[in-house]
Motif scaffolding. Structure first.
Motif, PDB file in Angstrom:
ATOM      1  N   ILE A 283       4.952   6.047   2.987  1.00 53.00           N
ATOM      2  CA  ILE A 283       4.787   4.768   3.676  1.00 53.00           C
ATOM      3  C   ILE A 283       3.371   4.721   4.261  1.00 53.00           C
ATOM      4  CG2 ILE A 283       5.723   5.628   5.871  1.00 53.00           C
ATOM      5  CD1 ILE A 283       6.925   2.817   6.287  1.00 53.00           C
TER       6      ILE A 283
ATOM      7  N   GLU B 115      -1.273   2.796   1.173  1.00 53.43           N
ATOM      8  CA  GLU B 115      -2.395   1.910   0.868  1.00 53.43           C
ATOM      9  C   GLU B 115      -2.792   1.050   2.074  1.00 53.43           C
ATOM     10  OE1 GLU B 115      -1.631  -0.200  -2.741  1.00 53.43           O
ATOM     11  OE2 GLU B 115      -1.563   1.628  -3.937  1.00 53.43           O
ATOM     12  N   GLY B 116      -2.365   1.469   3.255  1.00 58.41           N
ATOM     13  CA  GLY B 116      -2.693   0.723   4.465  1.00 58.41           C
ATOM     14  C   GLY B 116      -3.928   1.264   5.158  1.00 58.41           C
TER      15      GLY B 116
ATOM     16  N   ALA C  47       2.902   1.979  10.402  1.00 59.96           N
ATOM     17  CA  ALA C  47       3.682   2.606   9.331  1.00 59.96           C
ATOM     18  C   ALA C  47       4.687   3.596   9.910  1.00 59.96           C
ATOM     19  CB  ALA C  47       2.746   3.302   8.341  1.00 59.96           C
TER      20      ALA C  47
ATOM     21  N   ARG D  33       7.635   1.671  11.449  1.00 57.38           N
ATOM     22  CA  ARG D  33       8.559   1.154  10.436  1.00 57.38           C
ATOM     23  C   ARG D  33       9.398   2.278   9.843  1.00 57.38           C
ATOM     24  NH1 ARG D  33       5.657  -1.506   5.970  1.00 57.38           N
ATOM     25  NH2 ARG D  33       3.847  -0.314   6.624  1.00 57.38           N
TER      26      ARG D  33
ATOM     27  N   LYS E 151      -0.255  -5.140  -6.790  1.00 59.16           N
ATOM     28  CA  LYS E 151       0.728  -5.373  -5.738  1.00 59.16           C
ATOM     29  C   LYS E 151       2.174  -5.308  -6.221  1.00 59.16           C
ATOM     30  CE  LYS E 151      -2.337  -7.850  -2.625  1.00 59.16           C
ATOM     31  NZ  LYS E 151      -2.595  -9.080  -1.860  1.00 59.16           N
TER      32      LYS E 151
ATOM     33  N   PHE F  40       2.147   0.702  -4.277  1.00 63.58           N
ATOM     34  CA  PHE F  40       2.112  -0.379  -3.285  1.00 63.58           C
ATOM     35  C   PHE F  40       3.488  -0.558  -2.655  1.00 63.58           C
ATOM     36  CE2 PHE F  40       2.530  -4.815  -1.963  1.00 63.58           C
ATOM     37  CZ  PHE F  40       1.383  -4.993  -1.203  1.00 63.58           C
TER      38      PHE F  40
ATOM     39  N   SER G 184       4.250   2.170  -0.188  1.00 63.56           N
ATOM     40  CA  SER G 184       3.373   2.019   0.972  1.00 63.56           C
ATOM     41  C   SER G 184       3.909   0.967   1.932  1.00 63.56           C
ATOM     42  CB  SER G 184       1.962   1.637   0.505  1.00 63.56           C
ATOM     43  OG  SER G 184       1.096   1.433   1.598  1.00 63.56           O
ATOM     44  N   GLU G 185       4.487  -0.103   1.353  1.00 62.63           N
ATOM     45  CA  GLU G 185       5.000  -1.217   2.156  1.00 62.63           C
ATOM     46  C   GLU G 185       6.455  -1.025   2.582  1.00 62.63           C
ATOM     47  OE1 GLU G 185       3.266  -4.094   3.201  1.00 62.63           O
ATOM     48  OE2 GLU G 185       1.622  -2.760   2.619  1.00 62.63           O
ATOM     49  N   GLN G 186       7.029   0.141   2.273  1.00 62.41           N
ATOM     50  CA  GLN G 186       8.419   0.467   2.614  1.00 62.41           C
ATOM     51  C   GLN G 186       9.415  -0.416   1.874  1.00 62.41           C
ATOM     52  OE1 GLN G 186       9.804   0.003   6.718  1.00 62.41           O
ATOM     53  NE2 GLN G 186      11.819   0.485   5.931  1.00 62.41           N
TER      54      GLN G 186
END
Length: 531
Positions: free
Chosen positions: A76, A79-80, A118, A121, A483, A488, A491-493
């Motif tokens: 997670i 890519e942040g 992150a 979350r 995306k 991705f 990374s965005e959960q």
């Protein structure tokens, strides 16, 4: 019935698939290595000089000897712009004193264990998994608190973690916190709201405001130890229940507490003898292609993850773009739904019926998701694809037995919903490194936008710039690819982690044990099916 494989391990496509998947696994290994970063060497050395253990060492010491550790959400934030993949915590499920427990350990040597978005979350999702599966939680606490540059997001959502500690307590799933260092401001409520709090002598520092803020607010001058040290909280305030001599003693006490908490309300299904699959799980890498457009029979995957490669297929001759049937994983019964192409009305109806049958028999479900969506076009609309697709989504939505989803390929459009995507709250959701998730494929997205823009130009009488449109299409395809890929998504959960396909059975064996930790009993009730 034992599935008879048709795979030729010397075939050109098999070898091409394997080569491509091995490249993706190299990338996965590199990212997982990044996630194991525990801070700059100077910070690690400083912690060691003080006699402190690192976050992962604390987890290892807490776990039973030879216990598995199912690490969750390790990438997670990949890519942040936060503190790196996995944030500043290590989280997962393992055995402590013979009991399944959810474990979270702050990585204090990375940014002081401060909580970026992150990490927050991740903490919220970990709490959901613990609650759904009736797991006690053990927090190994040492954190500088919220990452202030992200405070507007962290403050608004951070209260969820405190709320959920108390709700799990109410449900009988306690939280044990071992405090090894700082737990300040909002972080002080983690041990404060836990069922059991263990403070390590001369190390734990727990207060709502540190000495500088106290001095600024009240003019009082006080030192760390007097304000919020382990001894004070153990002997005076009562925030601490146990005063540990050192870190190892704190972990010993936590293990001891687990022995005496209320036993799990385990589900005791009829289990069969465990028989390993007849086929080599390494062959999965040659069956599944890194190019999700390359088709394969999902039964070949099933045969390499279920006990004895035995699969009792339901309605094999009907709606054959959806494969449904029963099997065992590590002796536990499970219903399996897998994709072999686009969803037609027949496959949607078959899937809905199968989910009802699994609920009636109180059998959990595994979804192997590789779906481009529902079939479109005038003929299929007239046949009621919306109505029939809605039945399947209704069945997924109201399924009361535990579900597990693995994205093994594409996950596009309403197919994601029909195949138990994240919105439908599977107990666990893992992805393969080749998987893609989006409203539609990149080429389709770019094509649809081109049609819309052409029609808009025609309506306004403006000329359509073909060269610019071509450039825009290429840009959209690149952006959509970026995306919609697995990196991705994790990374965005959008998942609980990317897994090596070869390890699928091992992950499922643990998941099956976890979901049976808390009894479930499906009522068989569903919403209204539009007939």
């Amino acid at each position: 019935m034992i599935f008879q494989t048709k795979i030729n391990t010397k075939a050109e496509q098999y070898l091409k698939n394997k080569e491509g998947m091995l490249e993706l696994l190299k990338k996965l290994d590199l990212h997982l290595e990044e996630s194991r970063f525990q801070g700059a060497e100077k910070h690690i050395q400083r912690a060691k000089d003080k006699g402190k253990l690192l976050a992962r060492e604390r987890v290892e010491l807490l776990l039973d000897k030879d216990s598995f550790f199912l690490e969750l959400l390790p990438l997670i934030g990949l890519e942040g712009k936060g503190f790196g993949p996995g944030g500043t915590s290590v989280a997962g499920i393992g055995l402590v004193s013979g009991r399944l427990c959810m474990i979270t350990s702050n990585v204090a040597t990375n940014k002081g264990g401060a909580i970026d978005y992150a990490t927050l979350r991740k903490s919220i999702r970990i709490g959901e998994i613990a609650m759904e599966n009736g797991l006690p939680t053990i927090n190994l606490v040492e954190s500088a608190g919220a990452n202030l540059p992200e405070q507007e997001k962290i403050f608004n959502f951070g209260g969820t973690t405190f709320r959920d500690i108390t709700r799990r307590s109410k449900a009988g799933f306690p939280t044990i916190s071992v405090v090894f260092g700082n737990a300040t401001a909002g972080g002080a409520y983690v041990p404060g709201m836990s069922d059991y709090a263990i403070f390590v002598k001369d190390q734990a520092k727990v207060f709502l405001a540190g000495p500088p803020l106290v001095k600024m607010a009240t003019k009082e001058v006080v030192d760390d130890e007097s304000l919020g040290g382990a001894a004070m909280h153990s002997k005076i305030s009562g925030v601490s229940d146990y005063l540990a001599e050192d870190e190892v003693d704190g972990i010993r006490i936590a293990r001891e507490i687990v022995q005496f908490i209320r036993p799990a309300d385990e589900m005791q299904p009829d289990k069969c003898a465990v028989v390993e699959p007849l086929y080599d799980p390494n062959e999965i890498l040659g069956i599944i292609s890194p190019d999700i457009k390359v088709p394969y029979d999902c039964r070949e995957l099933i045969a390499r993850i279920v006990d004895g490669s035995e699969f009792s297929e339901f309605k094999p001759e009907y709606g054959n773009t959806l494969v449904t049937g029963w099997a065992h994983i590590n002796g536990y019964k499970i219903g399996i739904i897998g994709n072999n192409g686009v969803l037609f009305s027949e496959s949607a109806n078959k899937g809905a019926q199968f989910i009802q049958l699994c609920n009636q028999s109180n059998v959990p479900l595994l979804f192997l998701q590789n779906i481009t969506g529902f079939m479109v076009g005038r003929k299929y609309e007239e046949e009621g694809i919306i109505k029939n697709g809605s039945k399947l989504i209704n069945a997924v939505s109201n399924c009361e037995t535990p579900t597990i989803t693995i994205m093994v390929g594409s996950s596009y459009g309403a197919g994601n919903y029909a195949m138990n995507g994240q919105s439908y709250q599977p107990r666990f959701l893992f992805t393969y490194p080749n998987s893609k998730i989006a409203v539609m494929g990149p080429e389709q997205l770019a094509g649809v936008m081109d049609i819309i823009q052409r029609e808009a130009a025609e309506k306004t009488g403006k000329p359509y710039d073909e060269e610019q449109a071509k450039m825009m299409q290429q840009f959209m395809i690149m952006e959509a690819e970026k995306k919609s890929n697995a990196w991705f998504a994790t990374s965005e959960q959008f998942d609980d982690g990317i897994i090596n396909p070869v390890e699928t059975r091992n992950y499922l064996k643990i998941c099956m044990k976890v979901i049976h930790n808390k009894a479930f009993n499906a009522s068989g009730k569903f919403g209204i099916f539009r007939m």
